[in-house]
Design an enzyme around this catalytic site. Structure first.
Site, PDB file in Angstrom:
ATOM      1  N   ARG A 242     -10.430  -8.151   8.997  1.00  0.00           N
ATOM      2  CA  ARG A 242      -9.631  -9.128   9.740  1.00  0.00           C
ATOM      3  C   ARG A 242      -8.764  -9.871   8.722  1.00  0.00           C
ATOM      4  NH1 ARG A 242     -10.876  -6.607  13.538  1.00  0.00           N
ATOM      5  NH2 ARG A 242     -11.867  -7.283  15.469  1.00  0.00           N
ATOM      6  N   GLU A 271      -0.993 -11.922  13.637  1.00  0.00           N
ATOM      7  CA  GLU A 271      -0.596 -10.609  14.161  1.00  0.00           C
ATOM      8  C   GLU A 271       0.067 -10.764  15.517  1.00  0.00           C
ATOM      9  OE1 GLU A 271      -4.094  -8.112  14.096  1.00  0.00           O
ATOM     10  OE2 GLU A 271      -4.343  -8.350  11.948  1.00  0.00           O
ATOM     11  N   HIS A 290      -2.639  -3.004  12.513  1.00  0.00           N
ATOM     12  CA  HIS A 290      -4.006  -3.122  13.027  1.00  0.00           C
ATOM     13  C   HIS A 290      -4.375  -1.891  13.865  1.00  0.00           C
ATOM     14  CE1 HIS A 290      -7.313  -6.210  14.191  1.00  0.00           C
ATOM     15  NE2 HIS A 290      -7.787  -4.990  14.219  1.00  0.00           N
TER      16      HIS A 290
END
Ligand SMILES: O=CC(=O)O
Length: 325
Positions: A242, A271, A290
């Site tokens: 993360r 993000e 991601h």
């Protein structure tokens, strides 16, 4: 009457068919990601929430749960569940679930893709070829990268995905494997010759450092200024966990000042990442949006596993993957 379920994104057809036997499902069908305001309105009458970590929704906390008095289960289509306020859920006896196992190998593949593409400068040199910079006069020194085989890999967070990375490192690339974890993993030490060490020792010795730990209060910004200073100048830093496990400003500073060789990043503090983030200007940084588990096969398996977890709770059974109790 079947229990109502809301999904924050569009559910694959095969999963929807399975769920429809047990519940009435409504889905977010707007453009882009669902916002918190919409979710607050949609969850007032549901017993199940089918979701995944979403920066537009934020954490599933007291405010959201106060709008969902009937909620029994929140099923995440992801292994990470840092989008759950576990305390707020436990207070209300709401069960949280995630999707471990089915994505381990796929995420490990991506970690290696980032290691290899950063070390061998794949995205940078792909651009070099496509823009016509490869000339008969090209000096090959300009294209040199770093070896991966036979070097030392440091894994921070030796869960199942960490072990899948260690296996690739040991048997595919003949690497020495170091790991730092909350607890020792004797079976990983036996299988992959992995050496358990403290964080300082891992950071100073590893050529490749892969951050694979879940985001928790203990791992928030576990890598910051001091940690980058400990790394070799030739080290490559990979983050597939993360964004918040790293102090992103410290990472930018370390790259700008040549404290490390490069970075491969699947995750970011914010993000989608802002276009003016300096990381996007650096040729020694490989970025992806991601996509750790993003293959069609794995995403389908995760969607089904999350549905099974949700249906289990709604039909009075134990879910396969409860979290946070
Ligand atoms: O980031 C993806 C996941 O947690 O599954």
């Amino acid at each position: 009457m079947k229990p109502k379920v809301y999904s924050t994104y569009s559910v694959p057809e095969h999963v929807k068919e399975f769920m429809a036997t047990y519940c009435d499902i409504r889905e977010w069908q707007g453009d882009g990601r669902i916002t918190r305001d919409v979710l607050l309105k949609e969850i007032t009458d549901v017993e199940g929430l089918y979701t995944a970590g979403s920066s537009m929704v934020g954490v599933i906390d007291d405010e959201l749960l106060n709008h969902a008095p009937l909620l029994k289960v929140i099923s995440n289509v992801s292994v990470g569940y840092n989008n759950f306020d576990v305390e707020a859920m436990n207070k209300r006896n709401i069960i949280g679930t995630n999707t471990p196992y089915v994505l381990d190998e796929t995420v490990a593949d991506l970690a290696f893709a980032l290691i290899l593409s950063t070390a061998r400068r794949i995205t940078e040199l792909d651009q070099f070829v496509k823009e016509g910079s490869w000339k008969p006069t090209t000096n090959y020194h300009e294209t040199y990268g770093l070896d991966v085989h036979g070097t030392t890999l440091g894994i921070i967070g030796m869960g199942r995905i960490g072990e899948a990375i260690a296996r690739r490192a040991k048997f595919g690339f003949n690497m020495d494997v170091l790991y730092f974890n909350r607890n020792r993993k004797p079976e990983a030490e036996d299988k992959y010759g992995a050496e358990y060490c403290d964080l300082t020792s891992l950071l100073t010795r590893a050529d490749y450092i892969v951050l694979m730990t879940p985001l928790t209060p203990e791992t928030f910004q576990i890598i910051g200024e001091e940690e980058f200073k400990l790394m070799k100048k030739s080290a490559i830093f990979i983050n597939v966990s993360r964004g918040q496990t790293v102090d992103e400003q410290a990472l930018i500073h370390a790259l700008q000042n040549g404290e490390i060789y490069g970075a491969g990043l699947d995750v970011f503090e914010k993000e989608p990442v802002d276009q003016d983030n300096p990381l996007l200007q650096m040729s020694n940084v490989v970025t992806v949006p991601h996509i750790g588990s993003a293959t069609a096969r794995t995403e389908a398996a995760m969607a089904m596993r999350a549905a099974e977890n949700l249906v289990a709770v709604l039909t009075g059974k134990e879910p396969i993957d409860p979290v946070g109790k």
